[in-house]
Design a protein around this motif. Structure first.
Motif, PDB file in Angstrom:
ATOM      1  N   GLY A  23      38.966  22.313  39.691  1.00 15.95           N
ATOM      2  CA  GLY A  23      39.693  21.582  40.722  1.00 15.95           C
ATOM      3  C   GLY A  23      38.757  20.938  41.731  1.00 15.95           C
ATOM      4  O   GLY A  23      39.003  19.821  42.205  1.00 15.95           O
ATOM      5  N   THR A  27      38.225  16.437  42.438  1.00 15.81           N
ATOM      6  CA  THR A  27      38.265  15.728  43.719  1.00 15.81           C
ATOM      7  C   THR A  27      36.881  15.213  44.100  1.00 15.81           C
ATOM      8  O   THR A  27      36.755  14.127  44.687  1.00 15.81           O
ATOM      9  CB  THR A  27      38.805  16.655  44.815  1.00 15.81           C
ATOM     10  OG1 THR A  27      40.053  17.203  44.395  1.00 15.81           O
ATOM     11  CG2 THR A  27      39.037  15.890  46.112  1.00 15.81           C
ATOM     12  N   ILE A 143      43.813  25.476  41.632  1.00 17.96           N
ATOM     13  CA  ILE A 143      43.614  24.057  41.950  1.00 17.96           C
ATOM     14  C   ILE A 143      43.802  23.811  43.444  1.00 17.96           C
ATOM     15  O   ILE A 143      43.027  23.082  44.070  1.00 17.96           O
ATOM     16  CB  ILE A 143      44.588  23.189  41.132  1.00 17.96           C
ATOM     17  CG1 ILE A 143      44.279  23.302  39.636  1.00 17.96           C
ATOM     18  CG2 ILE A 143      44.494  21.723  41.567  1.00 17.96           C
ATOM     19  CD1 ILE A 143      45.280  22.600  38.750  1.00 17.96           C
ATOM     20  N   TYR A 214      50.476  12.005  35.647  1.00 15.69           N
ATOM     21  CA  TYR A 214      49.692  13.195  36.001  1.00 15.69           C
ATOM     22  C   TYR A 214      48.208  12.855  36.145  1.00 15.69           C
ATOM     23  O   TYR A 214      47.539  13.300  37.089  1.00 15.69           O
ATOM     24  CB  TYR A 214      49.874  14.277  34.940  1.00 15.69           C
ATOM     25  CG  TYR A 214      49.082  15.529  35.226  1.00 15.69           C
ATOM     26  CD1 TYR A 214      49.565  16.488  36.106  1.00 15.69           C
ATOM     27  CD2 TYR A 214      47.838  15.745  34.631  1.00 15.69           C
ATOM     28  CE1 TYR A 214      48.829  17.633  36.383  1.00 15.69           C
ATOM     29  CE2 TYR A 214      47.100  16.883  34.907  1.00 15.69           C
ATOM     30  CZ  TYR A 214      47.604  17.828  35.785  1.00 15.69           C
ATOM     31  OH  TYR A 214      46.864  18.958  36.064  1.00 15.69           O
ATOM     32  N   GLN A 217      47.570  10.876  39.364  1.00 14.03           N
ATOM     33  CA  GLN A 217      47.645  11.724  40.553  1.00 14.03           C
ATOM     34  C   GLN A 217      46.425  12.625  40.678  1.00 14.03           C
ATOM     35  O   GLN A 217      45.799  12.700  41.739  1.00 14.03           O
ATOM     36  CB  GLN A 217      48.915  12.576  40.503  1.00 14.03           C
ATOM     37  CG  GLN A 217      50.204  11.793  40.707  1.00 14.03           C
ATOM     38  CD  GLN A 217      51.432  12.670  40.566  1.00 14.03           C
ATOM     39  OE1 GLN A 217      51.363  13.803  40.102  1.00 14.03           O
ATOM     40  NE2 GLN A 217      52.568  12.145  40.970  1.00 14.03           N
ATOM     41  N   SER A 218      46.086  13.327  39.600  1.00 15.34           N
ATOM     42  CA  SER A 218      45.010  14.307  39.673  1.00 15.34           C
ATOM     43  C   SER A 218      43.629  13.662  39.657  1.00 15.34           C
ATOM     44  O   SER A 218      42.695  14.167  40.300  1.00 15.34           O
ATOM     45  CB  SER A 218      45.127  15.312  38.520  1.00 15.34           C
ATOM     46  OG  SER A 218      45.051  14.644  37.265  1.00 15.34           O
ATOM     47  N   VAL A 239      45.331  15.900  48.024  1.00 14.86           N
ATOM     48  CA  VAL A 239      45.317  16.341  46.620  1.00 14.86           C
ATOM     49  C   VAL A 239      45.996  17.701  46.480  1.00 14.86           C
ATOM     50  O   VAL A 239      46.736  17.945  45.512  1.00 14.86           O
ATOM     51  CB  VAL A 239      43.868  16.391  46.093  1.00 14.86           C
ATOM     52  CG1 VAL A 239      43.833  16.971  44.678  1.00 14.86           C
ATOM     53  CG2 VAL A 239      43.244  14.998  46.097  1.00 14.86           C
ATOM     54  N   PHE A 243      49.846  19.318  44.129  1.00 12.43           N
ATOM     55  CA  PHE A 243      50.087  20.514  43.311  1.00 12.43           C
ATOM     56  C   PHE A 243      50.947  21.544  44.037  1.00 12.43           C
ATOM     57  O   PHE A 243      51.673  22.306  43.397  1.00 12.43           O
ATOM     58  CB  PHE A 243      48.748  21.123  42.900  1.00 12.43           C
ATOM     59  CG  PHE A 243      47.928  20.224  42.019  1.00 12.43           C
ATOM     60  CD1 PHE A 243      48.159  20.179  40.654  1.00 12.43           C
ATOM     61  CD2 PHE A 243      46.962  19.398  42.560  1.00 12.43           C
ATOM     62  CE1 PHE A 243      47.419  19.336  39.836  1.00 12.43           C
ATOM     63  CE2 PHE A 243      46.222  18.548  41.753  1.00 12.43           C
ATOM     64  CZ  PHE A 243      46.451  18.511  40.387  1.00 12.43           C
ATOM     65  N   GLY A 298      54.148  14.599  43.539  1.00  9.25           N
ATOM     66  CA  GLY A 298      53.482  15.587  42.700  1.00  9.25           C
ATOM     67  C   GLY A 298      54.389  16.748  42.354  1.00  9.25           C
ATOM     68  O   GLY A 298      54.265  17.356  41.286  1.00  9.25           O
TER      69      GLY A 298
END
Length: 452
Positions: A23, A27, A143, A214, A217-218, A239, A243, A298
């Motif tokens: 995770g 980012t 995450i 997905y 977004q991630s 971020v 989640f 999300g």
């Protein structure tokens, strides 16, 4: 629940540590890429590289395990992944990052397959549902926690990348030390996309489009935050909310899924996702509206993944579920590869806020196709549907297959229990009816009238 976790807590701890490292690196790619001056398109290619590796790893890792065993594969993949995470700040070039991300994606997919096979072997038929739920929660918490760790360092240095590598490295200790005899890994051959579409058009198309959502977004969330000028702390919060929303909304959505037409729910959640994305687009750089938009957009993405899996299983026989699970994971992976490319191109061609427009348009496409399918096929009765289980998009085909089988068996058990309940409730009423029918025929029934 404590009894269930007592046998798998070490495995779950290892998963949390892996997700903390993975995770963080997701980012960090967006943060460091902005510092290095990478364009949106370049970072989109880097993001897609991860999902290319992830998709290939899901296909080939089981074959590697069959050849050399769980422990060797797990150790090798962990070593390669740790090395790749450290190499990212040393080779700050788009082409190098793309290759390294392909490697990281391949390793993560293989790590999931091996750790999930041990986790599945540690569960029994009675505890499998709870173990899988705990596993998904451990992943999500890892995450979210990773975003908090990002606030402790500077993405412009190598420190955070090294921390991510260390977390991944030490995660192997609890997993390897707690793993029992290596289970047999046999992932069914994926169903072809054409066959999957024939069986469940909405499942195939919906999961493909959701893969794009997905991955955007991630993978592109931090890129978006960097380009609109958010601080590192606010990007990490943004971020994390992508989640955290799923963690909160998963349970009520799962409850609804088992009590209504799943196509209506798929359509409704997609509309909600599109609306939240448009709210994010209109929010500009205002922090709290962006956080709210991330929470809800999300929040519906992960439950939609599990919902589409459950909906597809409703149309399958038990024999077809394993192959369909692999086909669904493959369709999701294709979407995850293409989604960031579309978003990156739009963000560079229009402006960073196109991040929200691409997500909103994809959600709208899912909603419209769900509406169309409601006119083409009859609703599957709720009593004949499989149970919902909160599977994350990061799960390997092995867990998707196991979860589908568990959901099918659990639904059958619940159906039998309801039938027995109805029979039991009907017995007193039947007995009462018999007594009322026989009562006038009893010998003394007319004595009071005769005495009068």
């Amino acid at each position: 629940m404590n009894n269930v976790l007592s046998g798998v807590w070490a495995l779950l701890l290892g998963i949390v540590l892996i997700m903390l490292g993975n995770g963080m690196h997701f980012t960090l790619i967006g943060l460091r890429g902005g510092i290095e001056g990478f364009s949106s398109t370049e970072l989109a290619i880097v993001t897609s590289g991860y999902f290319m590796g992830f998709l290939s790893g899901a296909r080939y890792t089981p074959l590697l395990i069959q050849r050399v065993g769980h422990v060797r594969v797990f150790a090798a993949l962990g070593s390669f992944m740790s090395a790749a995470l450290i190499a990212l700040p040393l080779l700050a070039e788009p082409w190098a990052w793309t290759l390294l991300r392909v490697l990281v994606g391949f390793c993560m997919s293989g790590i999931y397959v091996t750790s999930e096979s041990w986790l599945n072997a540690a569960a029994t038929n009675e505890t499998r549902g709870k173990v899988l739920s705990a596993y998904m929660m451990a992943q999500t918490l890892g995450i979210i926690g990773a975003q908090g760790l990002l606030t402790l360092g500077d993405a412009g240095t190598s420190v955070l990348f090294i921390c991510a590598s260390i977390l991944v490295s030490i995660s192997f200790a609890p997993i390897l030390l707690s793993a029992a005899a290596a289970p047999v890994v046999s992932v069914a051959r994926p169903m072809s996309l054409s066959n999957l579409f024939n069986v469940s058009p909405l499942g195939a198309i919906g999961i493909f489009l959701l893969g794009g959502v997905y991955a955007i977004q991630s993978g592109m969330g931090a890129v978006f935050g960097t380009q609109i000028g958010l601080s590192s702390t606010h990007i990490a919060l943004f971020v994390a909310m992508l989640f955290a929303g799923a963690l909160v909304m998963q349970t009520p959505i799962g409850w609804l899924s088992d009590r209504m037409d799943r196509r209506i729910l798929i359509c409704g959640l997609s509309v909600m996702g599109a609306g939240s994305s448009m709210m994010g687009w209109m929010a500009g750089d205002a922090l709290w509206p962006l956080i709210a938009a991330a929470f809800f957009a999300g929040g519906v993405t992960t439950p939609l993944y599990a919902l589409l899996l459950a909906y597809t299983n409703d149309s399958l026989s038990a024999e077809d579920m394993p192959g369909a699970s692999g086909g669904l994971v493959f369709a999701f992976g294709l979407g995850a590869i293409l989604g960031p490319l579309a978003a990156g191109g739009m963000m560079e061609g229009i402006d960073p806020y196109a991040f929200w427009l691409v997500i909103a348009a994809t959600f709208v496409a899912i909603a419209l196709y769900a509406l169309y399918q409601m006119t083409q096929q009859a609703m599957v009765p709720v009593s004949e549907t499989d149970s919902y289980l909160n599977i994350l998009p990061t799960a390997s085909p092995l867990v998707v297959e196991v979860a589908g089988e568990w959901a099918h068996e659990h639904a059958e058990d619940e159906h039998e229990a309801r039938e027995h309940e109805e029979e039991y409730e009907g017995e007193p009423a039947l007995e009462s009816e018999r007594e009322s029918t026989l009562e006038p025929e009893l010998p003394g029934a007319e004595l009071p009238a005769t005495r009068q």
